[in-house]
Design a protein around this motif. Sequence first.
Motif, short mmCIF file in Angstrom:
data_model
loop_
_atom_site.label_atom_id
_atom_site.label_comp_id
_atom_site.label_asym_id
_atom_site.label_seq_id
_atom_site.Cartn_x
_atom_site.Cartn_y
_atom_site.Cartn_z
N SER B 216 3.40 -6.39 -0.59
CA SER B 216 2.59 -7.25 0.28
C SER B 216 1.13 -6.81 0.34
O SER B 216 0.39 -7.27 1.19
CB SER B 216 3.16 -7.32 1.71
OG SER B 216 4.43 -7.92 1.67
N GLY B 217 0.74 -5.92 -0.56
CA GLY B 217 -0.67 -5.49 -0.60
C GLY B 217 -1.60 -6.69 -0.71
O GLY B 217 -2.65 -6.73 -0.07
N GLY B 245 -7.19 -17.41 10.88
CA GLY B 245 -7.51 -16.29 11.77
C GLY B 245 -7.08 -14.96 11.18
O GLY B 245 -7.84 -13.98 11.18
N ILE B 246 -5.88 -14.93 10.66
CA ILE B 246 -5.36 -13.67 10.09
C ILE B 246 -6.20 -13.25 8.89
O ILE B 246 -6.59 -12.09 8.74
CB ILE B 246 -3.87 -13.84 9.67
CG1 ILE B 246 -3.00 -14.05 10.91
CG2 ILE B 246 -3.40 -12.63 8.87
CD1 ILE B 246 -1.55 -14.44 10.59
N LEU B 255 -2.25 -7.17 11.25
CA LEU B 255 -1.08 -6.49 11.79
C LEU B 255 0.15 -6.75 10.92
O LEU B 255 0.28 -7.83 10.33
CB LEU B 255 -0.78 -7.03 13.20
CG LEU B 255 -1.94 -6.94 14.19
CD1 LEU B 255 -1.57 -7.65 15.48
CD2 LEU B 255 -2.29 -5.49 14.45
N PRO B 256 1.05 -5.77 10.84
CA PRO B 256 2.30 -5.97 10.10
C PRO B 256 3.03 -7.22 10.58
O PRO B 256 3.62 -7.94 9.77
CB PRO B 256 3.10 -4.70 10.41
CG PRO B 256 2.07 -3.66 10.70
CD PRO B 256 0.93 -4.39 11.36
N SER B 257 2.98 -7.51 11.88
CA SER B 257 3.68 -8.71 12.39
C SER B 257 3.04 -9.97 11.82
O SER B 257 3.72 -10.96 11.56
CB SER B 257 3.64 -8.73 13.92
OG SER B 257 2.28 -8.78 14.36
N TYR B 263 4.58 -14.00 5.33
CA TYR B 263 5.63 -13.86 4.33
C TYR B 263 6.81 -14.77 4.64
O TYR B 263 7.32 -15.47 3.76
CB TYR B 263 6.08 -12.40 4.26
CG TYR B 263 7.22 -12.15 3.31
CD1 TYR B 263 7.02 -12.18 1.94
CD2 TYR B 263 8.51 -11.90 3.78
CE1 TYR B 263 8.07 -11.97 1.06
CE2 TYR B 263 9.56 -11.68 2.91
CZ TYR B 263 9.33 -11.72 1.55
OH TYR B 263 10.37 -11.52 0.68
N GLY B 264 7.23 -14.78 5.92
CA GLY B 264 8.35 -15.63 6.34
C GLY B 264 8.05 -17.11 6.10
O GLY B 264 8.90 -17.87 5.62
N LEU B 265 6.82 -17.50 6.41
CA LEU B 265 6.44 -18.90 6.23
C LEU B 265 6.43 -19.26 4.73
O LEU B 265 6.83 -20.36 4.34
CB LEU B 265 5.06 -19.14 6.86
CG LEU B 265 4.75 -20.56 7.33
CD1 LEU B 265 5.72 -20.99 8.42
CD2 LEU B 265 3.31 -20.66 7.86
#
Lengths: 318, 318
Positions: B216-217, B245-246, B255-257, B263-265
């Motif tokens: 995920s880098g 925004g992210i 943030l990891p969250s 990633y989930g999306l």
Amino acid sequence: MHAVPDGQPNLYGIIREALSRAGKGLRPALCLATCGAYGGNIENALNSAAALEMLHNAFLIHDDVEDLSETRHGSPAVHVEHGLPLAVNTGDAMQALSMRLLRENVRTLGPETAWKIFDEFDHLLLRSLEGQAMELGWIRNNEMLLDTGDYIRMVLLKTGWYSFIHPCRIGAIVAGRGDRDLTPFNEFGLLLGLAFQIHDDVLNLIGTGAYGKELSGDLYEGKRTLMLLHLLENSDAFEKQRMTGILSKARQYRLPSEISWLYGLMRERGSIDFAQSASREFLAAARQFFDSAYRDCPENEHKTFLRQLMDYIVDRDR
Amino acid sequence: MHAVPDGQPNLYGIIREALSRAGKGLRPALCLATCGAYGGNIENALNSAAALEMLHNAFLIHDDVEDLSETRHGSPAVHVEHGLPLAVNTGDAMQALSMRLLRENVRTLGPETAWKIFDEFDHLLLRSLEGQAMELGWIRNNEMLLDTGDYIRMVLLKTGWYSFIHPCRIGAIVAGRGDRDLTPFNEFGLLLGLAFQIHDDVLNLIGTGAYGKELSGDLYEGKRTLMLLHLLENSDAFEKQRMTGILSKARQYRLPSEISWLYGLMRERGSIDFAQSASREFLAAARQFFDSAYRDCPENEHKTFLRQLMDYIVDRDR
């Protein structure tokens, strides 16, 4: 400026901006004047002179990244203006563009001379990067056991070859002297380079507004200048310990009061006077080697210009 | 490794270390196999192949600096191990050493072919750095108005030329095909490069331990991958706003969250499946262009190897 392609503003736009800032043009001047002094056609040296200036500006951009210097030629450094990633990328491209300029020499000078100049560049590139690695290693390891011999060796590698020796050698090669012994330029260029670099380091300490970098930047960066080495040799155990402590910290943790203390001690122990007189002595020696390196040149305007350029090197305030 | 001089451990030591790490050797493989496929003597392509690998490693070191990537080939990146200043300097030297390897071609291939290969390098160098500037600019400006066409253009510039197109072209030139039309390699290399790069981006998201970079880098770095562009096109206004925004934050503030949400999306909207099937489609197209680009090659071991290499490109897990 046909040496810089159009398009991609985040690359070629930054290069144009960097090249438009007022530099001294010292390296092209040495190259073109040496070519002229030997009776060569100066136009034939333009590609090589432009390649030297292009590469010099590539080095400046990467040097400022590596030293975290904030200003250059009186403006924000490229990495301050455009961010570190684009600054690194731009320097890479300028190194590539300097090789492209050398490629042009095949057309103007023929393949044999073009490869000869390519070899001069190969040598100056690697020597400069070795010198930079040496200096960065000293800072990284907080090296304190250095003497003036180490300093001279570092300046020869980092600045001497690319800024002084090879510009003269290349000028002579373009003028058709490539088959002669070019080593007299090595001694001349090294001595002139030492005079230049020491004067430059002094300007970094006591320069006026005309000097385009932040004053005392070298102290903040922990640069091993001739003044610092002189001070190390002329300080007691307590002072040495304090110096080691200050220099061992990361740049951003060095306090203005600590830099002032270092600067005051340099003044007190005569380190700046020592460096100024060393610079003058190296220039005097360079003048003698100039006469032998250029002895088979007729007295012409180019030779006169080179003599003036030597004076400028230790009289300039930027 | 005679391509790396002795001395200066802070330069040549770092280069040796970087080159000793397990890379795929993809670019030299393409170059040597293409030379062999056309009946050329592979030994004649060794300098060019080594120059490609040297330059590739220079790019990796500077890329990791520019992206602030922390690992490479499973080890700490050079700037993590040796500090950013020495990493920048080392990459510069490797670019210079790649040009030195090309200089050797004069001796082995004669000046005409040597300059032809030099020109191929000139082109691949600047195109790669333009592509890098394009991508860095997107991240810097938090560009959200991009489509898959922009992605393809960026990959062509940043990776296509230096990793695929020119290695094949140079192999053909060494084999004596320099006077033929080399443009069929351009289409083939672009398509293979797209298959490779998209697969690489997918591995960055869902790779195993064999993949030597942090997972995920690319998301942390805000890279505009095909998955991200697909997700942008397949998200609602609220999601788009959150993504903007992210991605607008500096890397270290993501943030990891937030990365998990992205990633989930991507999983949910089928962005990863989309990229995987795009990679396979580009590979299928590359296979067709392979047959036309290499149509006047006899069936030999090198041509067989090139076909296997195409399979490997989308089957590999690192």
